[in-house]
Design a protein around this motif. Structure first.
Motif, mmCIF file in Angstrom:
data_model
loop_
_atom_site.group_PDB
_atom_site.id
_atom_site.type_symbol
_atom_site.label_atom_id
_atom_site.label_comp_id
_atom_site.label_asym_id
_atom_site.label_seq_id
_atom_site.Cartn_x
_atom_site.Cartn_y
_atom_site.Cartn_z
ATOM 1 N N LEU A 261 -48.439 -24.110 14.569
ATOM 2 C CA LEU A 261 -47.443 -24.982 15.180
ATOM 3 C C LEU A 261 -46.322 -24.169 15.812
ATOM 4 C CD1 LEU A 261 -46.966 -27.939 15.651
ATOM 5 C CD2 LEU A 261 -45.723 -28.076 13.484
ATOM 6 N N ALA A 262 -46.031 -22.994 15.249
ATOM 7 C CA ALA A 262 -45.017 -22.117 15.821
ATOM 8 C C ALA A 262 -45.424 -21.663 17.226
ATOM 9 C CB ALA A 262 -44.796 -20.901 14.917
ATOM 10 N N GLU A 263 -46.725 -21.368 17.417
ATOM 11 C CA GLU A 263 -47.226 -20.958 18.727
ATOM 12 C C GLU A 263 -47.168 -22.114 19.724
ATOM 13 O OE1 GLU A 263 -51.415 -19.410 20.762
ATOM 14 O OE2 GLU A 263 -51.146 -19.304 18.587
ATOM 15 N N VAL A 264 -47.515 -23.295 19.267
ATOM 16 C CA VAL A 264 -47.477 -24.478 20.125
ATOM 17 C C VAL A 264 -46.050 -24.743 20.592
ATOM 18 C CG1 VAL A 264 -47.855 -26.977 20.234
ATOM 19 C CG2 VAL A 264 -49.483 -25.517 18.997
ATOM 20 N N ILE A 265 -45.103 -24.687 19.667
ATOM 21 C CA ILE A 265 -43.699 -24.930 20.000
ATOM 22 C C ILE A 265 -43.185 -23.874 20.967
ATOM 23 C CG2 ILE A 265 -41.365 -24.972 19.051
ATOM 24 C CD1 ILE A 265 -43.147 -27.478 18.570
ATOM 25 N N HIS A 266 -43.619 -22.638 20.777
ATOM 26 C CA HIS A 266 -43.205 -21.553 21.681
ATOM 27 C C HIS A 266 -43.636 -21.855 23.117
ATOM 28 C CE1 HIS A 266 -42.394 -17.536 23.215
ATOM 29 N NE2 HIS A 266 -43.649 -17.463 23.634
ATOM 30 N N ASP A 267 -44.889 -22.294 23.287
ATOM 31 C CA ASP A 267 -45.383 -22.629 24.629
ATOM 32 C C ASP A 267 -44.605 -23.800 25.232
ATOM 33 O OD1 ASP A 267 -47.297 -20.643 24.815
ATOM 34 O OD2 ASP A 267 -48.870 -21.862 23.905
ATOM 35 N N LEU A 268 -44.314 -24.794 24.428
ATOM 36 C CA LEU A 268 -43.576 -25.954 24.934
ATOM 37 C C LEU A 268 -42.154 -25.563 25.353
ATOM 38 C CD1 LEU A 268 -44.633 -28.807 22.462
ATOM 39 C CD2 LEU A 268 -45.589 -28.238 24.709
ATOM 40 N N GLU A 269 -41.522 -24.700 24.591
ATOM 41 C CA GLU A 269 -40.170 -24.248 24.938
ATOM 42 C C GLU A 269 -40.156 -23.559 26.298
ATOM 43 O OE1 GLU A 269 -37.800 -23.396 20.787
ATOM 44 O OE2 GLU A 269 -39.213 -21.860 21.492
ATOM 45 N N PRO A 280 -38.600 -25.793 7.908
ATOM 46 C CA PRO A 280 -39.313 -24.727 7.179
ATOM 47 C C PRO A 280 -40.569 -25.254 6.505
ATOM 48 C CG PRO A 280 -36.963 -24.583 6.770
ATOM 49 C CD PRO A 280 -37.172 -25.850 7.553
ATOM 50 N N GLY A 281 -41.641 -24.478 6.619
ATOM 51 C CA GLY A 281 -42.909 -24.878 6.030
ATOM 52 C C GLY A 281 -43.891 -25.438 7.033
ATOM 53 N N LEU A 282 -43.416 -25.736 8.257
ATOM 54 C CA LEU A 282 -44.298 -26.311 9.277
ATOM 55 C C LEU A 282 -44.873 -25.259 10.222
ATOM 56 C CD1 LEU A 282 -42.362 -29.534 10.378
ATOM 57 C CD2 LEU A 282 -44.327 -29.376 8.824
ATOM 58 N N THR A 306 -47.725 -37.471 16.490
ATOM 59 C CA THR A 306 -48.751 -38.388 15.992
ATOM 60 C C THR A 306 -49.892 -37.621 15.339
ATOM 61 O OG1 THR A 306 -48.225 -40.027 17.693
ATOM 62 C CG2 THR A 306 -50.389 -40.179 16.648
ATOM 63 N N VAL A 307 -50.347 -36.577 15.998
ATOM 64 C CA VAL A 307 -51.457 -35.784 15.469
ATOM 65 C C VAL A 307 -51.055 -35.060 14.189
ATOM 66 C CG1 VAL A 307 -53.019 -33.857 15.937
ATOM 67 C CG2 VAL A 307 -52.506 -35.504 17.745
ATOM 68 N N MET A 308 -49.845 -34.505 14.166
ATOM 69 C CA MET A 308 -49.407 -33.699 13.029
ATOM 70 C C MET A 308 -48.663 -34.511 11.969
ATOM 71 S SD MET A 308 -50.543 -30.751 13.823
ATOM 72 C CE MET A 308 -49.742 -29.726 12.609
ATOM 73 N N GLU A 309 -48.559 -35.818 12.154
ATOM 74 C CA GLU A 309 -47.850 -36.699 11.226
ATOM 75 C C GLU A 309 -46.404 -36.211 11.025
ATOM 76 O OE1 GLU A 309 -50.234 -36.839 7.706
ATOM 77 O OE2 GLU A 309 -51.670 -38.254 8.562
ATOM 78 N N LEU A 310 -45.719 -36.056 12.154
ATOM 79 C CA LEU A 310 -44.330 -35.620 12.162
ATOM 80 C C LEU A 310 -43.491 -36.643 12.914
ATOM 81 C CD1 LEU A 310 -44.898 -31.882 13.198
ATOM 82 C CD2 LEU A 310 -44.629 -32.771 10.869
ATOM 83 N N ARG A 311 -42.204 -36.439 12.912
ATOM 84 C CA ARG A 311 -41.317 -37.199 13.792
ATOM 85 C C ARG A 311 -40.309 -36.238 14.400
ATOM 86 N NH1 ARG A 311 -36.446 -38.907 11.200
ATOM 87 N NH2 ARG A 311 -36.323 -38.293 8.995
ATOM 88 N N GLY A 317 -28.682 -31.311 22.154
ATOM 89 C CA GLY A 317 -29.513 -30.625 23.142
ATOM 90 C C GLY A 317 -30.726 -29.927 22.567
ATOM 91 N N THR A 318 -30.895 -29.940 21.234
ATOM 92 C CA THR A 318 -32.037 -29.299 20.592
ATOM 93 C C THR A 318 -32.969 -30.346 20.006
ATOM 94 O OG1 THR A 318 -30.773 -27.309 20.049
ATOM 95 C CG2 THR A 318 -32.774 -27.688 18.775
ATOM 96 N N TYR A 319 -34.266 -30.124 20.124
ATOM 97 C CA TYR A 319 -35.241 -31.063 19.590
ATOM 98 C C TYR A 319 -35.654 -30.593 18.181
ATOM 99 C CZ TYR A 319 -35.643 -32.864 24.326
ATOM 100 O OH TYR A 319 -35.369 -33.429 25.545
ATOM 101 N N LEU A 320 -35.632 -31.511 17.221
ATOM 102 C CA LEU A 320 -35.946 -31.214 15.830
ATOM 103 C C LEU A 320 -37.247 -31.884 15.438
ATOM 104 C CD1 LEU A 320 -32.409 -31.816 14.260
ATOM 105 C CD2 LEU A 320 -33.333 -29.676 15.178
ATOM 106 N N LEU A 321 -38.144 -31.120 14.812
ATOM 107 C CA LEU A 321 -39.413 -31.647 14.316
ATOM 108 C C LEU A 321 -39.441 -31.502 12.794
ATOM 109 C CD1 LEU A 321 -42.164 -30.361 16.789
ATOM 110 C CD2 LEU A 321 -41.611 -32.737 16.266
ATOM 111 N N HIS A 322 -39.738 -32.594 12.097
ATOM 112 C CA HIS A 322 -39.798 -32.533 10.636
ATOM 113 C C HIS A 322 -40.781 -33.597 10.129
ATOM 114 C CE1 HIS A 322 -37.000 -35.933 11.016
ATOM 115 N NE2 HIS A 322 -36.245 -35.142 11.763
ATOM 116 N N PRO A 323 -41.198 -33.490 8.859
ATOM 117 C CA PRO A 323 -42.203 -34.430 8.327
ATOM 118 C C PRO A 323 -41.702 -35.872 8.399
ATOM 119 C CG PRO A 323 -41.962 -32.539 6.889
ATOM 120 C CD PRO A 323 -40.860 -32.438 7.908
#
Length: 323
Positions: A261-269, A280-282, A306-311, A317-323
């Motif tokens: 998921l870290a690699e995916v987020i890097h590409d999106l950024e 942390p932990g994702l 949806t795929v990763m069951e996150l919100r 200005g920063t996007y936050l992803l968490h369970p």
């Protein structure tokens, strides 16, 4: 030498005897560039094209060779026509030899720069027919037309190239500290200024990659890449079986087959020019799926969540992803 004393005949004689000063050489080349050799030949003859002149010279030479005349007259006329032919060849040779420097002096080539915005994908064709896909936040600089021996361009960011084949004019890309030389092939270059490395990945064909800090050139073929680490100034060549993914990536389509998921987020950024923070932990969780970054970031994050069951949510200005 002032303009009133400019004498083309005198300068031409000096040029033949290699006695021109740098200033005289410049003046002579400027003067030579101002007229067309073929127009001059045509204007002083009954012919309407340079091709007619060349054919006439050749026919006269052949005629004189076959003509049954006294040796003295035949040799004299033959050499006179050979001299005329040699003069034409010499004039053409001078024009070819000095063509690029003279043209660049009297008609400089404009350097063009094109930059894409975050989230923007763009395709361009260079003057030689080379096709380029520009990724978001990418800048490319190239000449309005190619005149020199090398076809030089430079990029910052990421671009996918399909280079038009031309053995006599290698295509050279400068991307930071890395230079890529190619005759005709397809490959991807990632050279964002803030990234830790510069990557060159070959999809088809063959390219040579070198670093400014080394004389060594790494030769790459299909499904290979080089990674230049900026911190250590080292260039490493490696196999990359999944190089074909760049055929979709150049269009903003990313297929992830178990990427973290870290690699995916890097590409999106990079693609969207945004900041995304993971709880942390994702970071090590694997993602399988396809994301199309040509859609708005909200759509892409909805699909990922949806795929990763996150919100996700946006704060300052920063996007936050968490369970």
């Amino acid at each position: 030498m002032d303009s009133n004393s400019f004498n083309p005949d005198e300068l031409a004689h000096k040029w033949l005897t290699d006695k021109l000063t740098p200033d005289e050489k410049l003046r002579f080349e400027q003067w030579y560039a101002d007229f067309n050799d073929e127009e001059l030949l045509i204007s002083n003859s009954q012919y309407t094209s340079a091709e007619q002149i060349r054919e006439n010279i050749l026919s006269q030479i052949n005629f004189k060779i076959d003509e049954n005349q006294t040796p003295k007259v035949k040799v004299y006329k033959l050499w006179r026509n050979l001299a005329a032919a040699a003069a034409v060849v010499l004039a053409i040779g001078v024009a070819v030899l000095y063509r690029a420097p003279i043209l660049n002096l009297v008609d400089p080539v404009k350097q063009l720069t094109l930059t894409t915005n975050p989230g923007e994908y763009r395709q361009i064709y260079l003057p030689d027919g080379t096709h380029i896909w520009l990724s978001p936040a990418t800048s490319i600089s190239y000449p309005e037309k190619f005149r020199d021996k090398l076809r030089n361009v430079s990029i910052k960011g990421e671009a996918y190239f399909e280079v038009k084949h031309d053995t006599d004019h290698p295509f050279v890309i400068q991307s930071g500290a890395v230079k890529t030389v190619v005759l005709g092939t397809s490959f991807d270059i990632q050279a964002y200024a803030y990234a830790k490395s510069i990557d060159v990945t070959v999809v088809s064909g063959k390219v040579g990659v070198s670093a400014n800090t080394s004389t060594r050139t790494a030769m790459l073929t299909a499904n290979q890449r080089t990674v230049y680490q900026k911190a250590t100034a080292t260039l490493v060549k490696e196999n990359y079986p999944n190089a074909a993914k760049f055929l979709d990536r150049r269009k903003g389509i990313f297929d992830f087959n178990g990427a973290s998921l870290a690699e995916v987020i890097h590409d999106l950024e990079i693609q969207y020019g945004i900041r995304i923070t993971l709880t942390p932990g994702l970071t090590s969780k694997a993602f399988y799926g396809r994301l199309e970054t040509t859609y708005p970031i909200s759509y892409t994050l909805d699909k990922l969540s949806t795929v990763m069951e996150l919100r996700w949510e946006k704060q300052n200005g920063t996007y936050l992803l968490h369970p």
